[in-house]
Enzyme design. Structure first.
Site, mmCIF file in Angstrom:
data_model
loop_
_atom_site.group_PDB
_atom_site.id
_atom_site.type_symbol
_atom_site.label_atom_id
_atom_site.label_comp_id
_atom_site.label_asym_id
_atom_site.label_seq_id
_atom_site.Cartn_x
_atom_site.Cartn_y
_atom_site.Cartn_z
ATOM 1 N N LYS A 5 -2.093 3.040 -3.488
ATOM 2 C CA LYS A 5 -2.261 3.556 -4.846
ATOM 3 C C LYS A 5 -2.905 4.941 -4.871
ATOM 4 O O LYS A 5 -3.421 5.442 -3.877
ATOM 5 C CB LYS A 5 -3.032 2.544 -5.697
ATOM 6 N N ARG A 39 -2.516 -7.760 -2.070
ATOM 7 C CA ARG A 39 -1.087 -7.481 -2.228
ATOM 8 C C ARG A 39 -0.787 -6.135 -1.575
ATOM 9 O O ARG A 39 -1.344 -5.109 -1.980
ATOM 10 C CB ARG A 39 -0.742 -7.468 -3.716
#
Length: 290
Positions: free
Chosen positions: A224, A265
């Site tokens: 991210k 995840r």
């Protein structure tokens, strides 16, 4: 937050460490791997590779939720997702479906998916909570303030940790009022969703604060933006490319596991699978030495 990683979730195995959720994006526009797995056969093969590399379950999504993403139609999402879910289930994988649409969630569960991972936590589609209640599968309630196209403008907090937990707790109450068994609920802080980079770090630093909700916590930090900014080129200032953030992702996975995350995840599985096993071994040695 519990440090045992035992899963009280219906229909899922118990893990004695943080679980690893591998990502299969069946999309042309996901931020780090869009277009790589659009072909269903390639997507299934990739998902089964992730399992062989150490993933405990595979999360299949047919709609990008990157910042600024535009939604696809329900029909297109179904076309992308269902063959991959079926193929992975036939291959023996434990499958989660990443969707904000009730129709897609229901069809995926009918095809064998065992978790509904809704980044909106049931807010984007008024029928989603009913599907989660009827199917009885674990349901991820993520912190969410709005669709991807506008979410960056919604990142305004006084106390980001307290406010995010409070908003997730309210949504948990809403889904339980809609018929979802509390034992089905997984919570997710929603890193990168209506969050600044500073917000993401603050949430990661205080994962222990989620213990008050009494539910398993899923942490989705993989590749991210906040990692890209941290690892920016020291000369140009350009963020580290998404696919070059996997070592940092594995570090976050180990730190999240140490704070009791139920699962992490990730796009790239082997390093994180190693990281959570190292954390579990250290914890076992520490606990055994008491």
């Amino acid at each position: 937050m519990s440090s045992t990683y035992k899963s009280p979730l219906p229909g899922l195995p118990e893990w004695h460490r943080s679980g690893v959720m591998g990502i299969v994006n069946v999309t042309p526009d996901s931020f780090s791997d869009g277009g790589l797995w659009l072909d269903p056969d390639r997507a299934v093969a990739h998902g089964l590779d992730l399992v062989r590399q150490g993933a405990d379950l595979v999360d299949v999504g047919g709609e990008s939720t990157r910042p600024g993403a535009v939604r696809v139609t329900r029909e297109e999402e179904l076309r992308r997702v269902l063959p991959v879910v079926r193929g992975l289930v036939e291959g023996g994988a434990l499958v989660s479906v990443d969707t904000m649409r009730a129709a897609v969630a229901e069809a995926a569960v009918e095809a064998g998916a065992r978790i509904i991972n809704d980044v909106s936590g049931g807010r984007a589609d008024p029928d989603m909570v009913g599907v989660a209640a009827r199917t009885g599968v674990p349901f991820v309630v993520m912190h969410w303030r709005g669709q991807s196209a506008a979410m960056d403008g919604l990142a305004s907090y006084g106390d980001v940790v307290g406010e995010v937990i409070e908003e997730v707790e309210r949504q948990m109450d809403a889904v339980v009022s809609g018929g979802v068994d509390p034992a089905q609920v997984i919570v997710d802080p929603g890193l990168g969703f209506a969050k600044t980079r500073e917000d993401d770090w603050a949430l990661l630093a205080r994962l222990d604060a989620w213990s008050g909700l009494g539910r398993p916590v899923l942490v989705a930090a993989s590749r991210k933006r906040f990692l890209g900014t941290l690892l920016a080129d020291p000369v140009t200032g350009d963020p580290r490319p998404a696919r070059a953030r996997d070592a940092a992702t594995a570090a976050v996975s180990a730190l999240a596991a140490a704070q009791g995350a139920w699962a992490v995840r990730v796009h790239e599985v082997p390093a994180t699978a190693d990281a959570v096993r190292v954390e579990a071994a250290l914890r076992a040695a520490r606990d055994g030495g008491k």
